[in-house]
Design a protein around this motif. Structure first.
Motif, mmCIF file in Angstrom:
data_model
loop_
_atom_site.group_PDB
_atom_site.id
_atom_site.type_symbol
_atom_site.label_atom_id
_atom_site.label_comp_id
_atom_site.label_asym_id
_atom_site.label_seq_id
_atom_site.Cartn_x
_atom_site.Cartn_y
_atom_site.Cartn_z
ATOM 1 N N ARG A 80 10.950 10.690 7.990
ATOM 2 C CA ARG A 80 9.770 11.355 8.526
ATOM 3 C C ARG A 80 9.424 10.785 9.898
ATOM 4 O O ARG A 80 9.501 9.575 10.121
ATOM 5 C CB ARG A 80 8.579 11.181 7.582
ATOM 6 N N GLY A 81 8.975 11.662 10.788
ATOM 7 C CA GLY A 81 8.522 11.228 12.099
ATOM 8 C C GLY A 81 9.602 10.493 12.864
ATOM 9 O O GLY A 81 10.756 10.916 12.929
ATOM 10 N N ALA A 82 9.210 9.336 13.418
ATOM 11 C CA ALA A 82 10.119 8.555 14.253
ATOM 12 C C ALA A 82 10.906 7.523 13.466
ATOM 13 O O ALA A 82 11.663 6.739 14.042
ATOM 14 C CB ALA A 82 9.329 7.863 15.362
ATOM 15 N N VAL A 83 10.735 7.483 12.156
ATOM 16 C CA VAL A 83 11.439 6.510 11.329
ATOM 17 C C VAL A 83 12.940 6.791 11.393
ATOM 18 O O VAL A 83 13.378 7.946 11.285
ATOM 19 C CB VAL A 83 10.945 6.568 9.869
ATOM 20 N N ALA A 84 13.743 5.712 11.545
ATOM 21 C CA ALA A 84 15.191 5.894 11.661
ATOM 22 C C ALA A 84 15.968 5.073 10.662
ATOM 23 O O ALA A 84 17.191 5.209 10.571
ATOM 24 C CB ALA A 84 15.644 5.550 13.073
ATOM 25 N N ALA A 85 15.285 4.197 9.912
ATOM 26 C CA ALA A 85 15.985 3.347 8.948
ATOM 27 C C ALA A 85 15.030 2.951 7.836
ATOM 28 O O ALA A 85 13.801 2.946 8.018
ATOM 29 C CB ALA A 85 16.548 2.098 9.637
ATOM 30 N N VAL A 86 15.600 2.608 6.669
ATOM 31 C CA VAL A 86 14.807 2.155 5.529
ATOM 32 C C VAL A 86 14.643 0.642 5.631
ATOM 33 O O VAL A 86 15.636 -0.092 5.666
ATOM 34 C CB VAL A 86 15.494 2.526 4.199
ATOM 35 N N PRO A 87 13.423 0.143 5.712
ATOM 36 C CA PRO A 87 13.225 -1.304 5.841
ATOM 37 C C PRO A 87 13.541 -2.043 4.546
ATOM 38 O O PRO A 87 13.529 -1.463 3.454
ATOM 39 C CB PRO A 87 11.740 -1.428 6.187
ATOM 40 N N VAL A 88 13.838 -3.328 4.666
ATOM 41 C CA VAL A 88 14.090 -4.171 3.500
ATOM 42 C C VAL A 88 12.824 -4.227 2.638
ATOM 43 O O VAL A 88 11.717 -4.370 3.150
ATOM 44 C CB VAL A 88 14.500 -5.590 3.936
ATOM 45 N N GLY A 89 13.017 -4.105 1.335
ATOM 46 C CA GLY A 89 11.883 -4.172 0.418
ATOM 47 C C GLY A 89 11.227 -2.842 0.130
ATOM 48 O O GLY A 89 10.290 -2.767 -0.678
ATOM 49 N N ASP A 106 0.815 -1.216 0.000
ATOM 50 C CA ASP A 106 0.000 0.000 0.000
ATOM 51 C C ASP A 106 0.847 1.264 0.000
ATOM 52 O O ASP A 106 0.360 2.345 -0.320
ATOM 53 C CB ASP A 106 -0.944 0.015 1.191
ATOM 54 N N GLU A 107 2.151 1.147 0.367
ATOM 55 C CA GLU A 107 3.091 2.267 0.329
ATOM 56 C C GLU A 107 2.614 3.462 1.151
ATOM 57 O O GLU A 107 2.820 4.615 0.794
ATOM 58 C CB GLU A 107 3.376 2.684 -1.112
ATOM 59 N N ARG A 108 1.997 3.157 2.264
ATOM 60 C CA ARG A 108 1.596 4.201 3.196
ATOM 61 C C ARG A 108 1.900 3.740 4.611
ATOM 62 O O ARG A 108 1.683 2.565 4.930
ATOM 63 C CB ARG A 108 0.109 4.525 3.052
ATOM 64 N N PRO A 109 2.405 4.610 5.461
ATOM 65 C CA PRO A 109 2.733 6.021 5.201
ATOM 66 C C PRO A 109 4.080 6.170 4.507
ATOM 67 O O PRO A 109 4.843 5.211 4.398
ATOM 68 C CB PRO A 109 2.795 6.604 6.611
ATOM 69 N N VAL A 110 4.361 7.373 4.083
ATOM 70 C CA VAL A 110 5.671 7.662 3.519
ATOM 71 C C VAL A 110 6.692 7.677 4.652
ATOM 72 O O VAL A 110 6.506 8.332 5.676
ATOM 73 C CB VAL A 110 5.667 9.015 2.784
ATOM 74 N N LEU A 111 7.773 6.935 4.466
ATOM 75 C CA LEU A 111 8.783 6.780 5.507
ATOM 76 C C LEU A 111 9.875 7.834 5.435
ATOM 77 O O LEU A 111 10.424 8.238 6.462
ATOM 78 C CB LEU A 111 9.412 5.385 5.414
ATOM 79 N N ALA A 112 10.211 8.247 4.213
ATOM 80 C CA ALA A 112 11.339 9.173 4.064
ATOM 81 C C ALA A 112 11.243 9.896 2.732
ATOM 82 O O ALA A 112 10.546 9.449 1.810
ATOM 83 C CB ALA A 112 12.666 8.419 4.152
ATOM 84 N N ASP A 113 11.942 10.999 2.638
ATOM 85 C CA ASP A 113 12.104 11.743 1.389
ATOM 86 C C ASP A 113 13.569 11.687 1.005
ATOM 87 O O ASP A 113 14.450 11.817 1.870
ATOM 88 C CB ASP A 113 11.666 13.192 1.554
ATOM 89 N N ILE A 114 13.839 11.506 -0.282
ATOM 90 C CA ILE A 114 15.228 11.443 -0.734
ATOM 91 C C ILE A 114 15.414 12.369 -1.930
ATOM 92 O O ILE A 114 14.474 12.631 -2.684
ATOM 93 C CB ILE A 114 15.654 10.002 -1.100
#
Length: 768
Positions: free
Chosen positions: A329-338, A304-312
């Motif tokens: 964005r927000g509390a996200v600290a890493a890009v998950p696999v996939g 579903d690609e929601r929510p947006v995790l990061a901007d690059i």
């Protein structure tokens, strides 16, 4: 139920004639899609009227609704010193109907800062918003004299920065602004900031804006299909670039949304994301997908690609992979696999330009490249050298989008192989008459350049850089400039492109060899065929054999049938004329009026010598032959203020040049000096120098004629005044009939500083 509302604004000012048709067309297509349209044009499109409509739209909109704002008219760019207080100042504006009545304390445009705040307030109430702007900020040129730029042709002298500051003090909500752009509004803009949008007369004889018409046609084609704004912009852009190659519409914001919906689509291909470290990620094979430095993406997890995790944002390349900086964005600290990345905004594509050599000229070129919005210095990732134009005997960089070149101009192309293997270079000219010609005709399968080897087209065997002369094809009507393209194709194998060459309009029907190449040609031949007849000339090969490596570079320019007007050598301390292409190509109004120019104030700072003011005015004539008027105003002590510099009839345009001279009475007055050098016969001779190739359509040379005569007369006057003790060329401007000959005070307030001088003047216009 979704409520749909639209504010449609049209301000037909400064010579535009298609705005009414714009707003009628836009109102119609929006009404067909269920929008309640608030139409503001004519007297309702003043600053107050537009702001009232926007406030009404904001107050009535709510979450779940859909809101549209459309503006058609002129855009303005303000370039006075008052607007240069810092790099973040907003100095752009749309031009309402009452814009010309602005004063120093009452700015009647609507600045870009105000528009951004209004949009932020709107999206705070209604996240589903669309803005369509069919205007621009800086005019360049058109390939068709019927096309009219939607930008003010003059730098303006209103203090917009002060206006913005007043609005902030009054409570304008700049705290609502997102520093990277409104994330809830889709913005469709007619062109990039450095470009011009146009109106024209279409095939039905209707005067209308290219952007607005293309938007309405694309919307009609979409019908009830759920397509995205990205897809719709692709259709709009192809049509606009076909008609005006120097205008490129853009889409900003959440462009993956379906039309007039908040919901988005996955139709734009996703790119795999590979984390490099905590602040950078890699996008494998992004170069092959057309990704460029500056492109921006959002990162999310499928499906579903929601929510947006990061901007690059892409910062560079490592081979074919893009390297991008990441902002979580927000509390996200890493890009998950996939996780995958999808484009959110495509950066403008500055053209890479290389300057080889040292010295003052090379340094000036490099500085000009750094300052130019559509050029950039090359990096290690670039493979081709620049294309330069040989102008006035000195090689200079050519504007690589929309440059105006002339019959008998000389150009050269420098090719350099910076790879580590031998490559084959083909250079193809897609002519103004549809001819397709191999420039390197002696190497029809490509010029072989070894690693590090360089070849210059236009460099003669004796080492003299003479360039290759451009020419207007025989038999081609010489009424308007036409698009010409130089295409450089580089491949790892030999490719004979003879099969796709074709004669121009006098040969077999254009396109036949191209059509055969599209069906049966090699990869490189198909690419060339796409470039020659494929809509916007975008090179999009279907598929490339793994064994064949290739690269392409393209240069589009406008070729004029007229020879290049002689360059004006006199340099003025303040020169606020419109850009050269506007002076030569902008359609001239036949309006004739009596124009008075009054020097309201002149200040000499310090011990500056001066005892006379000399003035030259060159005006267009109703018969196409320009005329001039000159005046010398002597003063003893304080410089003159409130004196009339010139008063007389003008048609089409008026050129003004002002000098301050010190001669102690030893030099004759300028009218007497010029009369001995330039008479009516001389003026006709000047104007006639451009008309040779356009004799079948004399109007084609009418606009340049005044510019040519003005340049020569000003240079002659400067030479005649050089016999004085001192003479300083302080001020130069051109005003057009379509802008009411610039009626008003210049600048609006304060004075223009010109070295050791400051001045202001006022223009008044009367008609029978």
């Amino acid at each position: 139920m979704v409520v749909r509302r639209a504010l449609v604004v049209g301000a037909e000012t400064l010579g535009l004639t298609g705005v009414h048709n714009d707003v009628q067309a836009m109102s119609s297509v929006l009404a067909d899609r269920g929008f309640a349209v608030d139409l503001r044009e004519g007297h309702a499109a003043t600053r107050a009227g537009i702001l009232d409509g926007y406030e009404k739209l904001i107050s009535e909109s709510a979450q779940g609704d859909c809101a549209v704002v459309h503006f058609s008219g002129h855009g303005a760019l303000f370039s006075s010193e008052e607007n240069r207080r810092g790099p973040q100042e907003d100095v752009q504006s749309i031009v309402p109907m009452d814009f010309a009545q602005s004063t120093a304390d009452d700015f009647l445009g609507i600045s870009s800062l105000e528009l951004r705040v209004l949009l932020a307030r709107l999206t705070a109430n209604c996240r589903n918003a669309l803005v369509v702007l069919d205007c621009c900020h800086a005019a360049h040129m058109s390939r068709d004299p019927d096309m009219r730029p939607r930008a003010t042709t003059h730098p303006a002298h209103l203090d917009v920065a002060a206006h913005n500051a007043r609005r902030v003090r009054e409570g304008m909500r700049i705290d609502l602004l997102d520093p990277v752009g409104n994330p809830n509004a889709v913005r469709l803009v007619a062109c990039a900031p450095e470009q011009t949008s146009y109106e024209y007369t279409n095939g039905k004889g209707v005067r209308i804006g290219l952007m607005t018409e293309s938007f309405c046609l694309a919307l009609a084609e979409a019908g009830a299909q759920r397509v995205t704004w990205t897809a719709l912009m692709g259709r709009i852009r192809r049509r606009v670039e076909l008609l005006a190659p120097t205008q490129r519409p853009e889409v900003e914001g959440p462009s993956r949304r379906f039309l007039f919906e908040e919901e988005g689509s996955d139709e734009v291909g996703a790119l795999a994301v590979v984390p490099l470290d905590r602040s950078r990620i890699s996008l494998p094979a992004a170069r092959l997908a057309g990704v460029a430095v500056g492109d921006e993406f959002t990162v999310a997890e499928p499906p579903d690609e929601r929510p947006v995790l990061a901007d690059i944002a892409v910062q560079g390349f490592d081979g074919l992979a893009a390297v991008a900086g990441v902002t979580f964005r927000g509390a996200v600290a890493a890009v998950p696999v996939g996780a995958v990345a999808r484009p959110s905004q495509v950066a403008a594509r500055p053209w890479p330009v290389r300057v080889n050599g040292t010295g003052a000229t090379a340094d000036r070129l490099r500085a000009a490249i750094e300052a130019d919005p559509v050029l950039r210095a090359v990096t290690d990732d670039d493979r081709d050298a620049p294309v330069l134009a040989d102008v006035d005997g000195e090689p200079r960089p050519l504007d690589l989008v929309g440059a105006l070149l002339h019959h008998d101009d000389r150009v050269y192309v420098k090719l350099r192989n910076e790879s580590n293997r031998a490559l084959f270079f083909n250079v193809v000219d897609l002519g103004a008459d549809s001819a397709v010609t191999l420039v390197l005709h002696a190497d029809r399968s490509g010029l072989l350049l070894d690693a590090g080897e360089e070849y210059v087209i236009g460099l003669h065997g004796d080492g003299v850089l003479q360039g290759v002369a451009l020419y207007w094809p025989d038999g081609l009507p010489a009424g308007v400039p036409r698009l010409e393209t130089v295409l450089v194709l580089v491949s790892s194998v030999r490719e004979d492109l003879t099969a796709v060459c074709q004669e121009g309009l006098r040969g077999f029907p254009p396109g036949q060899p191209m059509s055969r190449a599209l069906r049966t040609g090699s990869t490189l031949q198909r690419m060339l065929a796409h470039a020659a007849i494929g809509g916007a000339r975008e090179i999009v090969p279907e598929r490339v054999r793994a064994s064949t490596k290739y690269a392409t570079r393209r240069l589009d320019f406008l070729l004029s049938p007229l020879e290049r007007p002689p360059a004006e050598t006199t340099r003025f301390l303040v020169d606020v004329r419109p850009e050269r292409s506007v002076r030569l190509l902008r359609p001239r109004s036949g309006d004739t009026a009596t124009v008075e120019i009054r020097l309201t104030e002149l200040v000499l700072h310090g011990q500056v010598p001066g005892d006379r003011v000399d003035v030259v005015v060159v005006v267009g004539g109703a018969d196409g032959v320009p005329s001039y008027r000159a005046r010398t105003i002597r003063f003893d002590g304080a410089p003159p203020s409130g004196v009339v510099l010139d008063r007389g009839e003008a048609s089409g345009q008026l050129d003004l040049a002002v000098w301050v001279t010190a001669d102690d009475g030893a030099v004759a007055e300028l009218p007497e000096l010029l009369a001995a050098r330039v008479g009516p016969a001389g003026l006709r001779k000047m104007a006639g120098r451009l008309a040779g190739r356009a004799s079948a359509q004399p109007w084609a040379a009418a606009a340049p004629a005044c510019a040519v005569a003005s340049a020569e007369i000003v240079d002659i006057a400067d030479g005649l005044l050089s016999t004085a003790n001192t003479r300083t060329a302080i001020y130069r401007t051109t005003v057009l009939a379509s802008e009411n000959f610039g009626a008003g005070r210049h600048p609006e307030r304060k004075l223009l500083r010109a070295g050791a001088f400051s001045l202001a003047h006022e223009i008044s216009v009367s008609r029978p």
